[in-house]
Design a protein around this motif. Structure first.
Motif, PDB file in Angstrom:
ATOM      1  N   THR A  84     -25.930  47.296   4.334  1.00 46.54           N
ATOM      2  CA  THR A  84     -25.482  48.189   5.314  1.00 46.54           C
ATOM      3  C   THR A  84     -25.465  48.068   6.880  1.00 46.54           C
ATOM      4  O   THR A  84     -26.807  47.013   6.991  1.00 46.54           O
ATOM      5  N   ARG A  85     -25.152  49.013   7.526  1.00 50.04           N
ATOM      6  CA  ARG A  85     -25.348  49.414   9.270  1.00 50.04           C
ATOM      7  C   ARG A  85     -25.822  50.632   9.036  1.00 50.04           C
ATOM      8  O   ARG A  85     -25.856  51.050   8.842  1.00 50.04           O
ATOM      9  N   ALA A  86     -27.047  50.039  10.293  1.00 49.92           N
ATOM     10  CA  ALA A  86     -27.126  51.631  10.629  1.00 49.92           C
ATOM     11  C   ALA A  86     -26.736  51.526  12.607  1.00 49.92           C
ATOM     12  O   ALA A  86     -27.650  50.778  12.812  1.00 49.92           O
ATOM     13  N   GLY A  87     -25.900  52.227  12.946  1.00 50.19           N
ATOM     14  CA  GLY A  87     -25.659  52.004  13.677  1.00 50.19           C
ATOM     15  C   GLY A  87     -24.710  50.729  13.977  1.00 50.19           C
ATOM     16  O   GLY A  87     -24.490  50.392  13.094  1.00 50.19           O
ATOM     17  N   ASP A  88     -25.591  49.275  15.031  1.00 48.46           N
ATOM     18  CA  ASP A  88     -24.718  48.353  14.676  1.00 48.46           C
ATOM     19  C   ASP A  88     -25.979  47.082  13.792  1.00 48.46           C
ATOM     20  O   ASP A  88     -25.936  46.143  14.495  1.00 48.46           O
ATOM     21  N   THR A  89     -26.870  47.320  12.912  1.00 47.53           N
ATOM     22  CA  THR A  89     -28.490  47.114  12.870  1.00 47.53           C
ATOM     23  C   THR A  89     -28.130  46.795  11.275  1.00 47.53           C
ATOM     24  O   THR A  89     -27.843  47.637  10.866  1.00 47.53           O
ATOM     25  N   VAL A 105     -34.639  45.706   7.843  1.00 45.84           N
ATOM     26  CA  VAL A 105     -34.664  45.436   8.654  1.00 45.84           C
ATOM     27  C   VAL A 105     -34.643  44.702   9.675  1.00 45.84           C
ATOM     28  O   VAL A 105     -35.615  43.685  10.591  1.00 45.84           O
ATOM     29  N   PRO A 106     -33.693  43.352   8.754  1.00 43.53           N
ATOM     30  CA  PRO A 106     -34.030  41.505   9.588  1.00 43.53           C
ATOM     31  C   PRO A 106     -34.735  40.980  10.988  1.00 43.53           C
ATOM     32  O   PRO A 106     -35.969  41.113  11.296  1.00 43.53           O
ATOM     33  N   ALA A 107     -33.427  41.794  11.496  1.00 46.31           N
ATOM     34  CA  ALA A 107     -33.565  42.251  12.935  1.00 46.31           C
ATOM     35  C   ALA A 107     -34.561  42.462  14.026  1.00 46.31           C
ATOM     36  O   ALA A 107     -34.585  41.413  15.108  1.00 46.31           O
ATOM     37  N   ILE A 126     -32.300  59.420   3.402  1.00 50.49           N
ATOM     38  CA  ILE A 126     -31.612  57.805   3.742  1.00 50.49           C
ATOM     39  C   ILE A 126     -30.624  58.372   4.643  1.00 50.49           C
ATOM     40  O   ILE A 126     -31.603  57.874   5.256  1.00 50.49           O
ATOM     41  N   ASP A 127     -30.690  59.349   5.208  1.00 52.86           N
ATOM     42  CA  ASP A 127     -30.018  59.559   6.690  1.00 52.86           C
ATOM     43  C   ASP A 127     -30.752  59.586   7.793  1.00 52.86           C
ATOM     44  O   ASP A 127     -30.295  58.729   8.498  1.00 52.86           O
ATOM     45  N   ALA A 128     -31.997  60.534   7.143  1.00 55.03           N
ATOM     46  CA  ALA A 128     -33.156  60.217   8.271  1.00 55.03           C
ATOM     47  C   ALA A 128     -33.544  58.352   8.478  1.00 55.03           C
ATOM     48  O   ALA A 128     -33.780  58.005   9.948  1.00 55.03           O
ATOM     49  N   MET A 129     -33.913  57.564   7.858  1.00 54.44           N
ATOM     50  CA  MET A 129     -34.460  56.647   7.434  1.00 54.44           C
ATOM     51  C   MET A 129     -33.105  56.055   8.691  1.00 54.44           C
ATOM     52  O   MET A 129     -33.480  55.198   9.289  1.00 54.44           O
ATOM     53  N   LEU A 130     -32.265  56.042   7.948  1.00 57.33           N
ATOM     54  CA  LEU A 130     -31.162  54.984   8.684  1.00 57.33           C
ATOM     55  C   LEU A 130     -30.694  55.391   9.919  1.00 57.33           C
ATOM     56  O   LEU A 130     -30.468  54.715  10.998  1.00 57.33           O
ATOM     57  N   GLY A 131     -30.406  56.418  10.439  1.00 54.95           N
ATOM     58  CA  GLY A 131     -30.795  57.050  11.668  1.00 54.95           C
ATOM     59  C   GLY A 131     -31.608  56.653  12.674  1.00 54.95           C
ATOM     60  O   GLY A 131     -31.627  56.056  13.201  1.00 54.95           O
ATOM     61  N   PHE A 132     -33.284  57.053  12.300  1.00 51.79           N
ATOM     62  CA  PHE A 132     -34.398  56.265  13.185  1.00 51.79           C
ATOM     63  C   PHE A 132     -33.799  54.223  13.105  1.00 51.79           C
ATOM     64  O   PHE A 132     -34.113  54.212  14.210  1.00 51.79           O
ATOM     65  N   VAL A 133     -33.384  53.735  12.326  1.00 57.21           N
ATOM     66  CA  VAL A 133     -32.690  52.413  12.404  1.00 57.21           C
ATOM     67  C   VAL A 133     -31.987  52.178  13.481  1.00 57.21           C
ATOM     68  O   VAL A 133     -31.935  51.621  14.456  1.00 57.21           O
ATOM     69  N   ALA A 134     -30.727  53.238  13.155  1.00 57.53           N
ATOM     70  CA  ALA A 134     -29.729  53.223  14.260  1.00 57.53           C
ATOM     71  C   ALA A 134     -30.355  53.332  15.920  1.00 57.53           C
ATOM     72  O   ALA A 134     -30.115  52.630  16.798  1.00 57.53           O
ATOM     73  N   THR A 135     -31.947  54.234  15.817  1.00 64.81           N
ATOM     74  CA  THR A 135     -31.871  54.991  17.018  1.00 64.81           C
ATOM     75  C   THR A 135     -32.727  53.475  17.925  1.00 64.81           C
ATOM     76  O   THR A 135     -32.920  53.095  18.616  1.00 64.81           O
ATOM     77  N   ILE A 136     -33.662  52.948  17.072  1.00 67.98           N
ATOM     78  CA  ILE A 136     -34.900  52.119  17.431  1.00 67.98           C
ATOM     79  C   ILE A 136     -33.821  50.263  17.801  1.00 67.98           C
ATOM     80  O   ILE A 136     -34.690  49.389  18.457  1.00 67.98           O
ATOM     81  N   GLY A 137     -32.667  50.390  16.324  1.00 69.15           N
ATOM     82  CA  GLY A 137     -32.151  49.174  17.160  1.00 69.15           C
ATOM     83  C   GLY A 137     -30.875  49.103  17.945  1.00 69.15           C
ATOM     84  O   GLY A 137     -31.157  48.105  18.326  1.00 69.15           O
ATOM     85  N   GLY A 138     -30.359  50.208  18.342  1.00 73.30           N
ATOM     86  CA  GLY A 138     -29.901  50.208  19.304  1.00 73.30           C
ATOM     87  C   GLY A 138     -30.622  50.170  21.023  1.00 73.30           C
ATOM     88  O   GLY A 138     -30.153  49.534  21.515  1.00 73.30           O
ATOM     89  N   ALA A 139     -31.434  50.374  20.989  1.00 71.73           N
ATOM     90  CA  ALA A 139     -33.143  50.658  21.545  1.00 71.73           C
ATOM     91  C   ALA A 139     -33.403  48.930  21.852  1.00 71.73           C
ATOM     92  O   ALA A 139     -34.144  48.968  23.658  1.00 71.73           O
ATOM     93  N   GLY A 140     -33.135  48.257  21.035  1.00 73.41           N
ATOM     94  CA  GLY A 140     -33.813  46.703  20.757  1.00 73.41           C
ATOM     95  C   GLY A 140     -35.569  46.602  21.112  1.00 73.41           C
ATOM     96  O   GLY A 140     -35.358  45.675  20.904  1.00 73.41           O
ATOM     97  N   ASN A 141     -35.890  47.402  19.952  1.00 74.42           N
ATOM     98  CA  ASN A 141     -37.704  48.084  20.093  1.00 74.42           C
ATOM     99  C   ASN A 141     -37.756  47.854  18.482  1.00 74.42           C
ATOM    100  O   ASN A 141     -36.980  48.520  17.681  1.00 74.42           O
ATOM    101  N   ALA A 142     -38.889  47.976  18.689  1.00 79.56           N
ATOM    102  CA  ALA A 142     -39.623  48.332  17.238  1.00 79.56           C
ATOM    103  C   ALA A 142     -40.771  48.486  16.933  1.00 79.56           C
ATOM    104  O   ALA A 142     -41.817  48.148  16.966  1.00 79.56           O
ATOM    105  N   ASP A 143     -41.101  49.447  17.736  1.00 74.93           N
ATOM    106  CA  ASP A 143     -42.624  49.732  18.224  1.00 74.93           C
ATOM    107  C   ASP A 143     -42.435  50.625  16.784  1.00 74.93           C
ATOM    108  O   ASP A 143     -42.434  51.673  16.599  1.00 74.93           O
ATOM    109  N   PRO A 144     -43.809  50.176  15.699  1.00 78.24           N
ATOM    110  CA  PRO A 144     -44.380  50.644  14.832  1.00 78.24           C
ATOM    111  C   PRO A 144     -44.994  51.930  15.285  1.00 78.24           C
ATOM    112  O   PRO A 144     -45.608  52.711  14.264  1.00 78.24           O
TER     113      PRO A 144
END
Length: 146
Positions: A84-89, A105-107, A126-144
């Motif tokens: 699937t995609r979460a935002g652009d990720t 999330v490979p990227a 599922i919505d919360a998890m994919l929303g989280f990915v869309a937020t950090i994916g779009g920001a270009g960072n993966a701060d654990p």
């Protein structure tokens, strides 16, 4: 079916349709669902290990698992994996009937796993998890520690 381990914490209480299902033996879903019983932490670690190539001996096996199929449901279904995609990720993962979800999330090089005690709330997880990915994916960072 092996004997249950004796050195683990009790299972989390589980509900479906408001009914307590905790005492239903988890092996009842052993073949269709894989029979995995583990902590959310371990599920995240397993998910990362699978998609980072540390579980299967042959890289071609994971590549085959991620190849789109002609199965009903369209391009999203792979072999045991949903794409699937979460935002652009791009996101790969699998959800369990009892309220679990695991994604990679490979990227970003991150795995996420979660659980809800009430199976009927799985969609919110599922919505919360994919929303989280869309937020950090779009920001270009993966701060654990996000």
């Amino acid at each position: 079916m092996e004997a249950p381990p004796t050195d683990v914490s009790p299972r989390r209480r589980q509900f479906a349709g408001g009914r307590d299902m905790t005492d239903l033996h988890p092996s009842m879903d052993a073949y269709g669902g894989g029979g995995l019983v583990m902590s959310v932490h371990d599920l995240g670690r397993l998910t990362a290990a699978l998609f980072e190539g540390r579980v299967l001996r042959r890289k071609a096996t994971l590549a085959e698992m991620l190849t789109p199929t002609e199965a009903e449901g369209g391009d999203g279904y792979r072999l045991g994996v949903m794409a699937t995609r979460a935002g652009d990720t791009d996101v790969y993962g699998h959800v369990g009937y009892w309220g679990t979800a695991a994604y990679y999330v490979p990227a970003l090089g991150i795995a996420l796993a979660g659980f809800v005690a009430e199976r009927d709330r799985r969609a919110s997880l599922i919505d919360a998890m994919l929303g989280f990915v869309a937020t950090i994916g779009g920001a270009g960072n993966a701060d654990p520690e996000f």
